[in-house]
Structures are given as structure tokens and as C-alpha cells.
Scaffold this motif. Sequence first.
Motif, PDB file in Angstrom:
ATOM      1  N   ALA A   7       0.829  -1.209   0.000  1.00  0.00           N
ATOM      2  CA  ALA A   7       0.000   0.000   0.000  1.00  0.00           C
ATOM      3  C   ALA A   7       0.865   1.262   0.000  1.00  0.00           C
ATOM      4  N   LEU A   8       1.889   1.282   0.868  1.00  0.00           N
ATOM      5  CA  LEU A   8       2.736   2.460   0.983  1.00  0.00           C
ATOM      6  C   LEU A   8       3.671   2.613  -0.210  1.00  0.00           C
ATOM      7  N   ASN A   9       4.300   1.525  -0.630  1.00  0.00           N
ATOM      8  CA  ASN A   9       5.339   1.587  -1.649  1.00  0.00           C
ATOM      9  C   ASN A   9       4.801   1.638  -3.071  1.00  0.00           C
ATOM     10  N   LEU A  24       7.095   0.248  -9.347  1.00  0.00           N
ATOM     11  CA  LEU A  24       7.218   1.667  -9.670  1.00  0.00           C
ATOM     12  C   LEU A  24       7.962   1.876 -10.985  1.00  0.00           C
ATOM     13  N   ASP A  25       9.011   1.091 -11.204  1.00  0.00           N
ATOM     14  CA  ASP A  25       9.741   1.186 -12.470  1.00  0.00           C
ATOM     15  C   ASP A  25       8.801   0.947 -13.646  1.00  0.00           C
ATOM     16  N   HIS A  26       8.000  -0.110 -13.563  1.00  0.00           N
ATOM     17  CA  HIS A  26       7.136  -0.445 -14.690  1.00  0.00           C
ATOM     18  C   HIS A  26       5.985   0.552 -14.828  1.00  0.00           C
ATOM     19  N   PRO A  42       1.994   5.874  -4.302  1.00  0.00           N
ATOM     20  CA  PRO A  42       2.589   6.621  -5.406  1.00  0.00           C
ATOM     21  C   PRO A  42       1.724   6.647  -6.661  1.00  0.00           C
ATOM     22  N   MET A  43       1.093   5.528  -6.972  1.00  0.00           N
ATOM     23  CA  MET A  43       0.243   5.488  -8.169  1.00  0.00           C
ATOM     24  C   MET A  43      -1.002   6.355  -7.984  1.00  0.00           C
ATOM     25  N   MET A  44      -1.595   6.309  -6.799  1.00  0.00           N
ATOM     26  CA  MET A  44      -2.765   7.143  -6.513  1.00  0.00           C
ATOM     27  C   MET A  44      -2.407   8.629  -6.609  1.00  0.00           C
ATOM     28  N   LEU A  45      -1.276   8.991  -6.036  1.00  0.00           N
ATOM     29  CA  LEU A  45      -0.863  10.390  -6.067  1.00  0.00           C
ATOM     30  C   LEU A  45      -0.532  10.851  -7.484  1.00  0.00           C
TER      31      LEU A  45
END
Length: 245
Positions: A106-108, A156-158, A112-115
Motif C-alpha cells: 500500500a505504501l510503496n 514503480l519502475d514499470h 505513489p500510483m494514486m498520487l
Amino acid sequence: MIKAVLTGHSRGLGAGLASELLKRRIGVLALARGASAAASAEQPLLQAVAVDLADTRKLADWLAGPALGDFLAGSRMVLLINNAGMLQPVGPLALQDPAELARAVALNVAAPMMLAAAVVAARPAGVDTRILHVSSGAGRRAVPGWSVYGATKAALDHHARTAAEDGLAGVRICSLAPGVIDTDMQAEIRAADEQRFPQRERFVALKREGGLSSAEDTARRLLDHLLSATFGQAPVADLRELDIR
């Protein structure tokens, strides 16, 4: 003015980034579980918001409100720096706590995707928007004991690769590995049980031999890249490999 949304600003690289952004007279909306209103009172360019980024429901509720759009209004450039993250759970599958694993994802990953989606939707029309995920070399090579941490950074990279392919006008994105930094996370790594993390001694040696970068220097170089004309040309990058003058 340039405005930045920054997660995990209360310590380590995040604290270095917040300080460097403020030195450059960039307005900062700082999101962290332990955010303090006192910090905002001391720094007029800083708005600190207490939100648990690992609680996706609470984050979604906050994003549904007006605060993000109000902050971004009037900006000539928008920055999102997804810095917050957690290392745990460390160890092989049988030793991983499922609840802790869910919190890490959820955090990692989710936050980030939601933001990223929310910032792009809330930005003023046509404004140059730059999204930086703080990634890790652990997302690009397998490290024993770090299956959760590595997988979340690989996600995150993808995400950056694929979002870049969308070709949204005015939006640049990069998932950037910053190198090995002398932060609380490194102290956590060095304190790990070697049965859970077999490469512990390598990180102990890095600290002993002066092989860690400072949070302040890393923050400066990271922001130099984020604000440069070349940001986003490579959606996945390593700060150590960039020619930053």
C-alpha cells in the motif's frame, strides 16, 4: 511558482528533499503520517499534512477533497516526488507477516500510483508536470530477503515505463534509483538478522568504509535532475549514472 508534492519528508532523503526544495523557493505540500502543523508555521512555503499513506482508504478520502487542487492552483510547474517507502517485511516467504506485507504494498506502490493520477488530474491545465518515483536497485536485481521491497520498487519502475508510453501532454515521469544513502533505512538494514537478510555484512561494510552518500547531497542532485531539460527522457534511471553538473 513551482509547487511540489513530497511524501515522507520527516526524515532521511525526504527531509533532505524538503530542505532543498525550500532553499530553491519551491512551495511544498508535504504528506507524511507524522506531519506536524508546527513545521508549516515555521516555513511559509511548506504545508505539512498528516496522512497515513499506507491506508489507501484514508488517502483516497483525502485526495477526493479540495486540498490538492487548492495547493496546485496558480503553479507554473508541478512536481510530485514519491519518496515515502518501507523496507519491511524482510526475510524469506515463511517469515513474512501478511499484514505487514499488505502495508508495504500500500505504501510503496498504491500510494505513489494514486498520487500520480491525482496530481495529473488536479494540475492546472497545460502546466509542466513532473513525477519522480524514488526507486531502488533492489527493484532491478534480486536481493535475498527483499522480495517484497524489490517487487514494490520494480512495480514503480514499470509504472513509470508504461505511464511514459501514454504520452500525456505536459507530463514527464521517471522512476529513479538514488543510490545507497546514509539514512535510518540503512541503519535498519545493518541491524537486520543475517538469517533474514544474508547480505547484511555488505551494508555494514559500506557504512564502515564511507560508501554511503549523504541525504543532503543526494537531494540536491536528484532535484537538479528533476528540474533539468533531460528529466523523463529515460523513464527508469539511476542517479549515479546521470551526468549532473
